[in-house]
Design a protein around this motif. Structure first.
Motif, PDB file in Angstrom:
ATOM      1  N   UNK A  43      39.262  37.604  40.773  1.00 52.80           N
ATOM      2  CA  UNK A  43      38.300  38.547  41.319  1.00 52.80           C
ATOM      3  C   UNK A  43      37.489  39.177  40.181  1.00 52.80           C
ATOM      4  N   UNK A  44      36.182  39.389  40.440  1.00 56.68           N
ATOM      5  CA  UNK A  44      35.301  40.070  39.495  1.00 56.68           C
ATOM      6  C   UNK A  44      35.299  41.556  39.861  1.00 56.68           C
TER       7      UNK A  44
ATOM      8  N   UNK B 241      33.861  43.635  34.753  1.00 58.49           N
ATOM      9  CA  UNK B 241      35.092  43.297  34.020  1.00 58.49           C
ATOM     10  C   UNK B 241      35.544  41.903  34.462  1.00 58.49           C
ATOM     11  N   UNK B 242      35.675  40.997  33.475  1.00 61.63           N
ATOM     12  CA  UNK B 242      36.166  39.637  33.695  1.00 61.63           C
ATOM     13  C   UNK B 242      37.517  39.499  32.994  1.00 61.63           C
ATOM     14  N   UNK B 243      38.447  38.735  33.590  1.00 62.45           N
ATOM     15  CA  UNK B 243      39.805  38.630  33.026  1.00 62.45           C
ATOM     16  C   UNK B 243      40.457  37.346  33.535  1.00 62.45           C
ATOM     17  N   UNK B 244      41.494  36.936  32.861  1.00 62.01           N
ATOM     18  CA  UNK B 244      42.318  35.815  33.336  1.00 62.01           C
ATOM     19  C   UNK B 244      43.640  36.366  33.865  1.00 62.01           C
TER      20      UNK B 244
ATOM     21  N   UNK C  83      40.606  51.292  35.000  1.00 61.07           N
ATOM     22  CA  UNK C  83      39.142  51.314  34.970  1.00 61.07           C
ATOM     23  C   UNK C  83      38.608  52.623  35.563  1.00 61.07           C
ATOM     24  N   UNK C  84      39.250  53.089  36.640  1.00 55.89           N
ATOM     25  CA  UNK C  84      38.796  54.338  37.260  1.00 55.89           C
ATOM     26  C   UNK C  84      38.959  55.522  36.326  1.00 55.89           C
TER      27      UNK C  84
ATOM     28  N   UNK D 256      34.446  42.714  28.895  1.00 57.37           N
ATOM     29  CA  UNK D 256      33.903  43.911  29.533  1.00 57.37           C
ATOM     30  C   UNK D 256      32.409  43.970  29.250  1.00 57.37           C
ATOM     31  N   UNK D 257      31.591  44.033  30.334  1.00 57.91           N
ATOM     32  CA  UNK D 257      30.132  44.140  30.219  1.00 57.91           C
ATOM     33  C   UNK D 257      29.710  45.486  30.787  1.00 57.91           C
ATOM     34  N   UNK D 258      28.831  46.197  30.078  1.00 51.80           N
ATOM     35  CA  UNK D 258      28.345  47.480  30.599  1.00 51.80           C
ATOM     36  C   UNK D 258      26.827  47.517  30.470  1.00 51.80           C
ATOM     37  N   UNK D 259      26.182  47.834  31.594  1.00 51.10           N
ATOM     38  CA  UNK D 259      24.724  47.901  31.639  1.00 51.10           C
ATOM     39  C   UNK D 259      24.229  49.146  30.889  1.00 51.10           C
ATOM     40  N   UNK D 260      23.328  48.924  29.923  1.00 50.81           N
ATOM     41  CA  UNK D 260      22.769  50.050  29.167  1.00 50.81           C
ATOM     42  C   UNK D 260      21.699  50.741  29.977  1.00 50.81           C
TER      43      UNK D 260
END
Length: 609
Positions: free
Chosen positions: A497-498, A543-546, A569-570, A605-609
């Motif tokens: 899950x993404x 957030x992407x993970x295996x 994350x919360x 982990x990707x965060x939109x600037x």
């Protein structure tokens, strides 16, 4: 435990069990025999009591005969001449006859004369009670008729004899009946006990029924129709019981005697003496057996053990165990020597194989090192990620072995950024090679400006499938690709899950199951490929993970789980991508503790600037 103490224990326990079993067996047989012998003795005593009581009743009848056939008594019953009483009866008459009462009754049932001891009942009351329910005593069919036995009065028992009064010739007309009676009282009981040398006693039937111990015996005698009954009180006292019957063959006297169990006690003493002798014999046998076992078996086993220890210390397969004798222990020594011969002949081959294995391990280690270095070399560098100005990107990868099977990549191209994450089944060299093939094929397709997800996944799957078939390995890859451009993500491919964390801390879970199919498993997956689009606002996080994270186990075998990841994350959504990555990995490591990592771990982990 050493062999000698163990042997002593086994032999001792065996001997003890044999003695105990033999004791109980002999006890059952021997004591049962003694008990049966005692019961026969008690039954003999009871029979003797019965015979003596019957003899006493017959004696009363015998004494009547002289008086019932006396001519003067014959005339007296007719003329009632009191002179007969005065001339023939004195104070000692009843004592000499050893009776308590004498009654003359005529043919009309009238009592003509009564003679009784002064200490007995009132004369009229006694006569009434004797004749009240026993009129049969007066019914004599002929001159030789006689009736004798016991009868039950209101509160006592009497031995009673009855004969017809006839002339001295024993013939002629019967003119009446003569009754002799003797009370079955304590004096008679004492006389019988002393005569028989027995501890015997007598009770009326109704009196015995009121005693609980006698009630049980009485019930057995009445219900089972037993003549005699024996019951042990304990190992010292044995009771015997029987019933006596009255003139009318009805039980009216309960007889019981007490006998010391002398035979049983002698049996117990004999049994204990026998057991003591058997124990002494067993201990002697045990001692002799242990000495023989120690000398003939254990000592030789100890020498064999010392020889083996000597060979072990020298670390030499050319040494041999000394063979002593021709029995099984000698055969054991020969078998050990044969084994040493085989080991000696194979030792050179084993050393050669060890050398080959060492060389092979060195070669495989070098190959694994090369593969691992290749994996590390093709991972996106920090400066590449910093050039992507629209996003904050932080990543982490830790393989479970030298070569991991996880895949992630961040590739910048003219149209935007392609981000991929995947997981090859298993880990090790083969999984690492499949990951390298996937990375190479993805970059190739991207350089050829293939952007359609259907074409992209179809060509990528065909390439991986064909290579896996050629390599003949059973591996496959779960893969999700994200195309980012202008605050928008296009998502396709099947993986975990993404997680989308919005700027307010809300976590959205995107299921990728329906967006693709496992790569390399079948040759055509076109019909399974789908795409969704996600809009990102400033501060939103992807957030992407295996599964190495969600399936990480603690010391109790419990999984880390997706819910715990969402909770972290919360709590940390407002921090930078790097800080969020560090917070997640810190919590995972703390959860695992000292437990070993079983699967590769990858996190992006990707965060939109």
């Amino acid at each position: 435990m050493r062999l000698l103490p163990k042997t002593i224990l086994v032999v001792s326990v065996t001997l003890f069990l044999i003695l105990v079993g033999f004791y109980f067996y002999v006890q059952q047989i021997l004591l049962k025999t003694y008990t049966e012998l005692e019961e026969k003795e008690v039954q003999r005593d009871l029979q003797m009591v019965v015979d003596t009581v019957i003899h006493e009743t017959k004696m009363v009848s015998t004494k009547i005969r002289d008086w019932a056939t006396w001519d003067e008594a014959y005339r007296f019953i007719k003329d009632h001449n009191k002179k007969f009483i005065k001339d023939n009866f004195t104070e000692d008459t009843l004592g000499n006859l050893n009776i308590n009462v004498m009654i003359f009754i005529d043919l009309q049932g009238k009592v003509v004369a009564t003679l009784k001891k002064p200490d007995t009942w009132n004369e009229q009351e006694l006569i009434t009670r004797i004749l009240a329910h026993h009129q049969q005593l007066l019914n004599h069919l002929n001159e030789k008729s006689e009736i004798y036995g016991t009868i039950t009065l209101q509160d006592t028992i009497m031995i009673l004899g009855s004969q017809p009064i006839v002339g001295s010739s024993g013939k002629g007309k019967i003119r009446g009946t003569l009754l002799f009676g003797r009370f079955f009282d304590e004096s008679l009981t004492t006389e019988l006990a002393e005569r028989l040398h027995l501890r015997v006693n007598f009770r009326r039937l109704d009196s015995a029924a009121s005693v609980p111990h006698f009630r049980l015996a009485l019930a057995n005698l009445m219900s089972k129709q037993q003549s005699f009954l024996t019951l042990p009180q304990d190992k010292f006292i044995l009771w015997g019981f029987t019933l006596l019957h009255d003139i009318f063959q009805q039980p009216n006297i309960f007889v019981y005697l007490v006998r010391e169990r002398v035979i049983y006690q002698q049996g117990l003493q004999s049994l204990h003496s026998f057991l003591m002798a058997l124990t002494v014999f067993g201990l002697i046998f045990l001692s002799i057996t242990l000495v023989l076992i120690r000398q003939t078996v254990l000592a030789r086993l100890s020498r064999i053990v010392r020889d083996i220890q000597r060979i072990t210390l020298k670390n030499s397969t050319t040494e041999r165990v000394k063979v002593r004798g021709t029995d099984e222990l000698a055969a054991l020594s020969c078998v050990i020597n044969d084994m040493l011969t085989v080991l000696d002949s194979n030792s050179q081959e084993i050393r050669t194989l060890n050398e080959r294995l060492k060389a092979e391990n060195v070669r495989m280690g070098a190959e694994l090192d090369v593969t691992r270095r290749l994996q590390q070399m093709i991972l996106p560098k920090e400066q590449e990620l910093e050039q992507i100005t629209e996003l904050e990107i932080a990543s982490f990868m830790e393989p479970a072995s030298e070569v991991g099977g996880d895949y992630y990549d961040v590739l910048r191209h003219a149209g935007g950024v392609k981000i991929g994450i995947g997981d090859v089944t298993g880990h090790g060299l083969e999984s690492g090679i499949l990951m390298l093939m996937a990375q190479t094929a993805i970059r190739t397709l991207l350089n050829n400006q293939v952007t359609d997800p259907l074409i992209f996944f179809e060509v990528l799957n065909r390439t991986l499938y064909d290579n896996l078939q050629r390599m003949n390995i059973e591996k496959n890859l779960s893969l999700t690709l994200l195309d980012y451009a202008h605050r928008r993500i296009r998502l396709s491919g099947q993986h975990e899950e993404i997680l989308i964390v919005r700027a307010d801390g809300l976590v959205e879970r995107i299921d990728t199951f329906s967006l693709g199919f496992t790569m390399g498993l079948v040759d055509n997956i076109r019909e399974f490929i789908a795409e969704i689009t996600i809009e990102l606002n400033t501060g939103d996080m992807v957030v992407l993970y295996t599964d190495g994270i969600t399936e990480a186990e603690n010391e109790h075998g419990q999984l880390y789980g997706l819910e715990r990841l969402c909770a972290i994350l919360s709590l940390n959504w407002q921090h930078s991508a790097h800080e969020v990555k560090c917070a997640i990995m810190r919590d995972v490591k703390q959860y695992i503790g000292t437990q070993r990592i079983f699967d590769d771990i990858t996190l992006v982990v990707l965060k939109q600037k």
